[in-house]
Design a protein around this motif. Structure first.
Motif, short mmCIF file in Angstrom:
data_model
loop_
_atom_site.label_atom_id
_atom_site.label_comp_id
_atom_site.label_asym_id
_atom_site.label_seq_id
_atom_site.Cartn_x
_atom_site.Cartn_y
_atom_site.Cartn_z
N PHE A 5 0.58 -3.72 -3.91
CA PHE A 5 -0.58 -3.26 -2.86
C PHE A 5 -0.27 -4.33 -1.94
O PHE A 5 -0.74 -4.04 -0.90
N ASP A 6 -0.03 -5.84 -2.03
CA ASP A 6 0.27 -6.70 -1.44
C ASP A 6 1.36 -6.32 -0.43
O ASP A 6 1.18 -6.38 0.45
N TRP A 7 2.27 -5.84 -1.11
CA TRP A 7 3.54 -5.77 0.02
C TRP A 7 2.52 -4.40 1.01
O TRP A 7 2.96 -4.21 1.92
N ILE A 8 2.42 -3.58 0.45
CA ILE A 8 1.56 -2.22 1.67
C ILE A 8 0.98 -2.33 2.49
O ILE A 8 1.17 -2.10 3.30
N SER A 9 0.02 -3.38 1.45
CA SER A 9 -0.95 -3.94 3.31
C SER A 9 0.00 -4.50 3.89
O SER A 9 -1.01 -4.50 5.08
N SER A 10 1.05 -5.26 3.66
CA SER A 10 1.77 -5.97 5.24
C SER A 10 2.50 -4.59 5.70
O SER A 10 2.90 -5.00 6.36
N HIS A 11 2.82 -3.63 4.62
CA HIS A 11 4.26 -2.99 5.57
C HIS A 11 3.24 -0.94 5.48
O HIS A 11 3.40 -0.49 4.25
N LEU A 12 2.38 -1.16 6.03
CA LEU A 12 1.37 -0.14 6.29
C LEU A 12 2.20 1.12 6.42
O LEU A 12 1.73 2.36 5.84
N TRP A 13 3.36 1.17 7.76
CA TRP A 13 4.57 2.08 7.68
C TRP A 13 4.46 2.86 6.22
O TRP A 13 4.82 4.09 6.15
N ALA A 14 5.23 1.98 5.06
CA ALA A 14 5.45 2.06 3.71
C ALA A 14 4.29 2.80 2.76
O ALA A 14 5.02 4.59 2.78
N GLY A 15 2.98 2.31 3.28
CA GLY A 15 2.10 3.19 2.64
C GLY A 15 1.98 4.77 3.16
O GLY A 15 1.73 5.56 2.34
N TRP A 16 2.36 4.82 4.48
CA TRP A 16 1.60 6.14 5.24
C TRP A 16 2.63 7.43 4.71
O TRP A 16 3.10 8.44 3.92
N GLY A 17 4.24 6.41 4.69
CA GLY A 17 5.90 7.22 3.96
C GLY A 17 5.30 7.50 2.95
O GLY A 17 5.93 8.59 2.40
N ILE A 18 5.00 6.42 1.81
CA ILE A 18 4.87 7.12 0.43
C ILE A 18 3.61 8.33 0.33
O ILE A 18 3.86 9.57 0.02
N LEU A 19 2.43 8.01 0.84
CA LEU A 19 1.46 9.03 1.39
C LEU A 19 2.09 10.91 1.80
O LEU A 19 2.10 11.34 1.23
N ALA A 20 3.53 10.39 2.74
CA ALA A 20 3.48 11.45 3.13
C ALA A 20 4.24 12.33 2.06
O ALA A 20 4.53 13.89 2.09
N LEU A 21 5.07 11.21 1.89
CA LEU A 21 5.92 12.47 0.63
C LEU A 21 5.40 12.77 -0.41
O LEU A 21 5.73 13.83 -0.63
N LEU A 22 4.38 11.79 -1.14
CA LEU A 22 3.24 12.61 -1.52
C LEU A 22 3.44 14.39 -1.81
O LEU A 22 2.68 15.11 -2.39
N LEU A 23 2.61 13.76 -0.16
CA LEU A 23 2.18 15.30 0.02
C LEU A 23 2.77 16.54 -0.18
O LEU A 23 2.62 17.96 0.03
N ALA A 24 4.45 16.35 0.42
CA ALA A 24 4.74 16.70 0.71
C ALA A 24 5.91 17.33 -0.50
O ALA A 24 5.97 18.74 -1.22
N ALA A 25 5.60 16.30 -1.93
CA ALA A 25 6.31 16.98 -2.71
C ALA A 25 5.02 17.97 -3.43
O ALA A 25 5.25 18.83 -4.56
N ALA A 26 3.87 17.44 -4.11
CA ALA A 26 2.81 18.57 -3.93
C ALA A 26 2.93 20.00 -3.45
O ALA A 26 2.41 21.03 -3.62
N GLU A 27 2.93 19.95 -2.13
CA GLU A 27 3.24 21.36 -0.91
C GLU A 27 3.98 22.23 -1.86
O GLU A 27 3.47 22.91 -1.83
N LEU A 28 4.95 21.53 -2.55
CA LEU A 28 5.93 22.42 -3.48
C LEU A 28 5.22 23.26 -4.85
O LEU A 28 5.57 24.14 -4.69
#
Length: 158
Positions: A5-28
C-alpha cells in the motif's frame, strides 16, 4: 502488506492500472460493457497520475469524467452495434424452440410457462386455442417478452 500500500500510494498510476485491470477482468463475467467503461475511466486516471503524480483530485476528476462520458456516450452505441451484428441472439431469442410442460392453462391472452427454472409470461400461438395444464408445449415465437407457445402433440393449424 503495508509495503504494498505504501508503494501504491507513491505510485498512484499503478493503483489506477490495477483497478482498470480488475474492472476489465470483471467485465468478462457480465458482458454488459458497464465495467469496461469504468475501467476506461480508471485507465485515464492512471494516465493523469503519470503526468500529474501529486494531483490526486485531478486524477479522480479525469477518471470520473471519462467513466461518465463513456457510460452515457460510447456504451449505448457499442451495445447497439453488438445487437445488430449478424448472428446475435438475445437470451429471449434462445428460448425459441424450447420445449416444456405447462403447469397452468394458457389462452390466447394469458398464461405462463417455466423454462430452465425461469417463469415467463406466455400465450397461445393460436389466439383461439386454450392449452390445458400438463400438455407438452414448444416456444414458437416472441411478442416482446411474452412467449408464443403451441402444443407439441397437435398439428400446427396455421
Amino acid at each position: 502488506m503495508s509495503e504494498f500500500f505504501d508503494w501504491i500510494s507513491s505510485h498512484l498510476w499503478a493503483g489506477w492500472g490495477i483497478l482498470a485491470l480488475l474492472l476489465a477482468a470483471a467485465e468478462l463475467l457480465t458482458l454488459d460493457l458497464t465495467l469496461l467503461m469504468l475501467a476506461s475511466g480508471a485507465l485515464m486516471g492512471g494516465v493523469t497520475a503519470l503526468i500529474f503524480p501529486s494531483m490526486v483530485w485531478l486524477q479522480a476528476l479525469v477518471a470520473l469524467a471519462t467513466a461518465v462520458a463513456t457510460l452515457f456516450l460510447l456504451r449505448p452505441t457499442l451495445l447497439e452495434r453488438v445487437r445488430r451484428a449478424p448472428g446475435y441472439r438475445s437470451s429471449l431469442d434462445n428460448l425459441i424452440g424450447s420445449q416444456t410442460t405447462n403447469t397452468v392453462p394458457i389462452t390466447g391472452s394469458s398464461g405462463e410457462v417455466t423454462i430452465q427454472g425461469e417463469t415467463w409470461p406466455a400465450r397461445s400461438y393460436d389466439p383461439s386455442m386454450t392449452i390445458e395444464a400438463g400438455e407438452s408445449i414448444e416456444v414458437l415465437g416472441l411478442d416482446g417478452i411474452v412467449l408464443l407457445v403451441y402444443p407439441t402433440n397437435r398439428p400446427l393449424g396455421r
